[in-house]
Design an enzyme around this catalytic site. Structure first.
Site, mmCIF file in Angstrom:
data_model
loop_
_atom_site.group_PDB
_atom_site.id
_atom_site.type_symbol
_atom_site.label_atom_id
_atom_site.label_comp_id
_atom_site.label_asym_id
_atom_site.label_seq_id
_atom_site.Cartn_x
_atom_site.Cartn_y
_atom_site.Cartn_z
ATOM 1 N N GLU A 70 0.826 -1.225 -0.006
ATOM 2 C CA GLU A 70 0.061 -0.028 -0.068
ATOM 3 C C GLU A 70 0.963 1.124 -0.137
ATOM 4 O O GLU A 70 0.876 2.001 0.916
ATOM 5 C CB GLU A 70 -0.939 -0.004 1.211
ATOM 6 C CG GLU A 70 -1.877 -1.007 1.030
ATOM 7 C CD GLU A 70 -3.108 -1.063 1.957
ATOM 8 O OE1 GLU A 70 -3.244 -0.313 2.786
ATOM 9 O OE2 GLU A 70 -3.972 -1.881 1.810
ATOM 10 N N GLU A 117 -4.818 -8.825 -0.881
ATOM 11 C CA GLU A 117 -5.499 -8.548 0.288
ATOM 12 C C GLU A 117 -6.914 -8.346 0.142
ATOM 13 O O GLU A 117 -7.316 -7.675 -0.722
ATOM 14 C CB GLU A 117 -5.264 -7.334 1.196
ATOM 15 C CG GLU A 117 -3.972 -7.409 2.122
ATOM 16 C CD GLU A 117 -3.411 -6.263 2.706
ATOM 17 O OE1 GLU A 117 -4.382 -5.545 3.224
ATOM 18 O OE2 GLU A 117 -2.233 -6.121 2.737
#
Ligand code: AHR
Length: 571
Positions: free
Chosen positions: A252, A375
């Site tokens: 991220e 994810e």
């Protein structure tokens, strides 16, 4: 003249009738279990009054003995059809779509699967709970992502090797601010993966690390010859390299991984990967770029445009099914409204992967670069009384719906999606396993992943689905999702999910060719959507034999109850 009546089930569970005025009247009556067999897609029942399976409905009509047929406004069965194309299939559903994720977060590792090799109360292998190893092996866990998540960009791997009593303690700044002793490090993780027969997937630290640090990690884990890092590994007790293949370059990067812009991250990616191996994707490494959040297509486009294809093994994307980040709602005891919103979020995965894949197609039409959904899962409020930073939540039939539907989406996009990781493995978010001291339970999500593991490395059989809708409050979603595959022994598997909270679905499945002699199946469902396995009742939800499928020639008729997951095997 035949008299017809249609009967609706209202939200309160009462029947309303709209039969011919003054002609037929039915007592309002609480929903009876038997009725479910008679539900059709519009919440309308059809039945022949002579065959009523219950006694208490009073039909007040003089000519009662004479009428024998009620014709209803719509058909008995839903119109859902699934066509399975068995010819010319060639895409393999990578087993790595069924991957898991273990972050240094709450009680996933510490107090979860890792109890330490000095634990006398819980049987373990090198500190990892034996019951969890057995359960994950049964799942056929193909890969495990570690050490984060957000934690990855704060983790300095050299703190986690060497004698445990000499390792520095660290503060987990992202997850609860807790101090941890680094006792679970590189050797512990890679040895655990070996024990599981799973491929390790390491997320490197780009946000607060250096290119040197990551390149050293690769050398430590993978280099067989003599070098500073491999010598250190050997001194720490491991002679042979582990040969780690999957490497994430940060996590991220647009957020907790450094708040970078995509152009900047693309340059960082190029720098880090250069020093990890070489210009090409050689040396057995698959380097995976930190990907977009949800619908940030600019992120994917910028990476695809600015990173040479031969430096890129995969591009990630993350998507969580969440109602609202500031008001996520409970993991159990949710309303149908909350359920529907989560189903909408879960279905969004289809659009997200389609659009991210279309961007990748522009730059990589040969589909060499994988889309890596590393994810995914449902995210709710933490269980009352637990640390908000630990993300501990229960797991209900709603989660089984997310899992079944999402895995169908991944299977059907197997030409581009080649790795995915459910968040997370134990005690965190949509976990497959929950622990409480020496106790361990398997969640409904575990059971879905176990039922679906028949698709791992099988050949995808494309499906065309025409499904009824799941209607709620003037909104609708496709009620049924499906995917199919043929395994190396010639068996065909079909997984079906009905997310409708109330209605069953009768599905006609046709196979365009192939002769099947036998069919069997398993089902996961429960009495209530909100049901879950608890430490007191660990087997409330578990797969059962499914008897609702009938095979005739190349056609199967399946009766799928509300909120259920079914996997069929045809031979
Ligand atoms: O899975 C929990 C967190 O969600 C991960 O650490 C992060 O990558 C994501 O935002």
């Amino acid at each position: 003249m035949a008299t017809s009546v249609s009967i609706k089930i209202s939200n309160e569970g009462l029947f309303e009738t709209n039969g011919p005025e003054n002609d037929t009247a039915l007592d309002f009556y609480p929903v009876n279990y038997y009725f479910f067999d008679f539900l059709n897609v519009n919440n309308t029942l059809i039945f022949n009054p002579c065959d009523l399976p219950f006694k208490k409905v009073t039909i007040m009509k003089k000519c009662l003995p004479l009428f024998f047929l009620f014709v209803i406004s719509t058909a008995v069965y839903s119109q859902t059809t699934v066509t399975v194309n068995t010819s010319g299939a060639k895409t393999i559903i990578s087993k790595h779509i069924y991957g898991h994720f273990a972050e240094h977060l709450g009680h996933c590792i510490y107090g979860g699967f890792y109890v330490g090799d000095t634990s006398k109360t819980i049987p373990n292998i090198n500190g990892v709970r034996k019951d969890i190893i057995d359960a994950l092996r049964k799942l056929k866990i193909p890969n495990l992502r570690w050490p984060g998540g957000c934690f990855a960009d704060t983790y300095h791997w050299k703190d986690g090797v060497g004698p445990k009593d000499k390792r520095p303690a660290i503060v987990n700044k992202w997850w609860g601010g807790v101090t941890e002793d680094n006792s679970f490090g590189t050797h512990d993780f890679l040895n655990m993966c070996e024990e599981l027969g799973a491929e390790p997937y390491i997320s490197g630290n780009v946000g607060s690390g250096t290119a040197q640090e990551l390149s050293d990690w690769v050398q430590y884990a993978n280099f067989a010859g003599k070098s500073p890092m491999s010598d250190w590994r050997k001194a720490n007790g491991r002679e042979q390299p582990w040969k780690v293949k999957f490497w994430g370059i940060g996590n991220e990067a647009w957020g907790c991984g450094g708040n970078m812009r995509p152009e900047y991250y693309a340059d960082e990616y190029r720098k880090y990967t250069t020093f990890m191996s070489d210009w090409e994707n050689t040396g057995g490494l698959m380097r995976i770029a930190s990907g977009a959040s949800d619908a940030d297509y600019t992120w994917t486009e910028t990476l695809m445009k600015n990173i040479p294809g031969n430096m890129l093994g995969g591009v990630a994307v993350h998507h969580y099914s969440v109602i609202e980040w500031r008001k996520k709602g409970p993991a159990t005891g949710f309303t149908e409204d909350q359920y529907f919103t989560i189903m909408k979020q879960a279905w969004l995965m289809e659009e997200l992967v389609t659009k991210h894949a279309a961007i990748m197609d522009k730059y990589d039409p040969a589909k060499k670069i994988a889309l890596v959904v590393d994810e995914w899962g449902g995210w709710y409020d933490v269980e009352p009384g637990t640390n908000p930073g630990f993300l501990y939540q229960q797991n209900t039939m709603r989660d089984a719906m997310i899992a079944g539907m999402t895995l169908n989406i991944f299977n059907n996009h197997a030409d581009r999606i080649r790795i995915a990781n459910l968040a997370q493995c134990v005690n965190v978010l949509q976990a497959v396993i929950l622990t409480n001291k020496e106790k361990m339970i398997l969640t409904p999500t575990y059971h879905v992943m176990e039922m679906y593991n028949v698709h791992q490395d099988a050949v995808l059989l494309p499906v065309t689905i025409k499904t009824d809708d799941y209607n709620y409050n003037n909104e609708k979603l496709p009620a049924v999702s499906a995917s199919a595959s043929k395994d190396s022994t010639g068996k065909t598997h079909l997984s079906l999910v009905n997310i409708d909270a109330k209605k069953s679905q009768t599905i006609t499945v046709s196979f365009n060719e192939g002769k099947y002699a036998t069919i069997k199946g398993r089902i996961l469902t429960s009495t209530k959507l909100q049901d879950y396995n608890s430490f007191e009742s660990p087997e409330k939800i578990k797969p059962a034999e499914f008897k609702g499928a009938e095979l005739k020639g190349n056609t199967v008729t399946v009766k799928l109850p509300p909120f259920s997951v079914v996997v069929l095997e045809l031979n």
